[in-house]
Design a protein around this motif. Sequence first.
Motif, PDB file in Angstrom:
ATOM      1  N   ASN A 118       0.838  -1.189   0.021  1.00 41.30           N
ATOM      2  CA  ASN A 118       0.181   0.096  -0.072  1.00 41.30           C
ATOM      3  C   ASN A 118       0.950   1.231   0.072  1.00 41.30           C
ATOM      4  O   ASN A 118       0.314   2.270  -0.654  1.00 41.30           O
ATOM      5  N   GLU A 119       1.833   1.342   0.730  1.00 43.92           N
ATOM      6  CA  GLU A 119       2.692   2.512   0.980  1.00 43.92           C
ATOM      7  C   GLU A 119       3.288   2.675  -0.418  1.00 43.92           C
ATOM      8  O   GLU A 119       3.382   3.965  -1.031  1.00 43.92           O
ATOM      9  N   GLU A 120       3.788   1.833  -1.229  1.00 43.20           N
ATOM     10  CA  GLU A 120       4.454   1.831  -2.464  1.00 43.20           C
ATOM     11  C   GLU A 120       3.358   2.347  -3.632  1.00 43.20           C
ATOM     12  O   GLU A 120       3.440   3.339  -4.509  1.00 43.20           O
ATOM     13  N   LEU A 121       2.239   2.014  -3.327  1.00 43.30           N
ATOM     14  CA  LEU A 121       1.250   2.198  -4.161  1.00 43.30           C
ATOM     15  C   LEU A 121       0.856   3.654  -4.357  1.00 43.30           C
ATOM     16  O   LEU A 121       0.633   4.450  -5.170  1.00 43.30           O
ATOM     17  N   THR A 122       0.729   4.184  -2.910  1.00 43.26           N
ATOM     18  CA  THR A 122       0.150   5.630  -2.605  1.00 43.26           C
ATOM     19  C   THR A 122       1.354   6.574  -3.117  1.00 43.26           C
ATOM     20  O   THR A 122       1.150   7.330  -4.173  1.00 43.26           O
ATOM     21  N   LYS A 123       2.484   5.965  -2.962  1.00 46.69           N
ATOM     22  CA  LYS A 123       3.816   6.817  -3.534  1.00 46.69           C
ATOM     23  C   LYS A 123       3.883   6.727  -5.084  1.00 46.69           C
ATOM     24  O   LYS A 123       3.874   8.204  -5.676  1.00 46.69           O
ATOM     25  N   ARG A 124       3.327   5.755  -5.666  1.00 46.70           N
ATOM     26  CA  ARG A 124       3.489   5.919  -7.031  1.00 46.70           C
ATOM     27  C   ARG A 124       2.378   6.490  -7.786  1.00 46.70           C
ATOM     28  O   ARG A 124       2.614   7.282  -8.640  1.00 46.70           O
ATOM     29  N   LEU A 125       1.192   6.457  -6.991  1.00 41.60           N
ATOM     30  CA  LEU A 125      -0.027   7.113  -7.507  1.00 41.60           C
ATOM     31  C   LEU A 125       0.127   8.777  -7.555  1.00 41.60           C
ATOM     32  O   LEU A 125      -0.193   9.443  -8.412  1.00 41.60           O
ATOM     33  N   LEU A 126       0.447   9.037  -6.405  1.00 46.27           N
ATOM     34  CA  LEU A 126       0.873  10.669  -6.119  1.00 46.27           C
ATOM     35  C   LEU A 126       1.999  11.207  -7.144  1.00 46.27           C
ATOM     36  O   LEU A 126       1.686  12.208  -7.851  1.00 46.27           O
ATOM     37  N   LEU A 127       2.857  10.229  -7.464  1.00 39.66           N
ATOM     38  CA  LEU A 127       3.914  10.754  -8.449  1.00 39.66           C
ATOM     39  C   LEU A 127       3.278  10.706  -9.847  1.00 39.66           C
ATOM     40  O   LEU A 127       3.315  11.625 -10.495  1.00 39.66           O
ATOM     41  N   ARG A 128       2.474   9.628 -10.198  1.00 39.11           N
ATOM     42  CA  ARG A 128       1.885   9.714 -11.378  1.00 39.11           C
ATOM     43  C   ARG A 128       0.705  10.806 -11.548  1.00 39.11           C
ATOM     44  O   ARG A 128       0.661  11.255 -12.689  1.00 39.11           O
ATOM     45  N   GLY A 129       0.417  11.254 -10.557  1.00 43.05           N
ATOM     46  CA  GLY A 129      -0.757  12.424 -10.444  1.00 43.05           C
ATOM     47  C   GLY A 129      -0.254  13.540 -11.119  1.00 43.05           C
ATOM     48  O   GLY A 129      -0.945  14.425 -11.686  1.00 43.05           O
ATOM     49  N   LYS A 130       1.022  13.745 -10.504  1.00 39.10           N
ATOM     50  CA  LYS A 130       1.792  15.036 -11.401  1.00 39.10           C
ATOM     51  C   LYS A 130       1.949  15.051 -12.952  1.00 39.10           C
ATOM     52  O   LYS A 130       1.704  16.254 -13.502  1.00 39.10           O
TER      53      LYS A 130
END
Length: 194
Positions: A118-130
């Motif tokens: 989950n932590e890695e997912l949140t990190k990736r998604l916030l990065l992708r959101g940019k």
Amino acid sequence: MLNIVLFGPPGAGKGTQSEKLIEKFQLIHLSTGDLLRSEIAQQTELGMQAKLLMDKGELVPDAVVIGMIRSKLEQNQEANGFIFDGFPRTAAQAEALDNLLSEKNTSINCMLALEVDNEELTKRLLLRGKDSGRADDQNEEIIRNRIKEYNNKTAPLKDFYSAQNKFHAVNGIGSIDEIFNALCTQISAVYQYN
Ligand code: AMP
């Protein structure tokens, strides 16, 4: 035909790996998220209704996505096979997919599950959101809701496909090529190719 369900939480890498699998196996990519975003871009009634739910990180109704998949299967009768990405997400969708494919005398060969914490997912998604500009990738609360929806409604599909001996887990952390090779190894176990 080769029909694959690519499974995993939002941000697991399904889109990236789908692109590589499509190229290698000449499959049609069916992503319900992409289909819904295209409805939103065209400002259709369906798109506007779906957007209200997508912006909260909630699932859209089963009937909507099942209808979309049905019509795509009909439009691509001559396909070598399909990659289902982001679909099915509920038990009702999984049952509907089995029925739709059996009407066409085919079936799912395997469900390949990309596993990422989950932590890695949140990190990736916030990065992708940019980069993606997707509203649902930019807000941590919406992301957590999407992961919650996944854990409550979608993760149980593991059992559905395990009962058919079709579930295969793959580590979703590593380089794109490492993960791709792991997926191909799983596919070669269920499907003969050169
Ligand atoms: P995705 O691009 O797969 O992450 O999907 C983005 C959003 O579209 C999800 O958070 C849901 O709101 C909606 N969505 C996509 N596919 C489905 C599905 N199979 N069932 C219900 N909702 C979906």
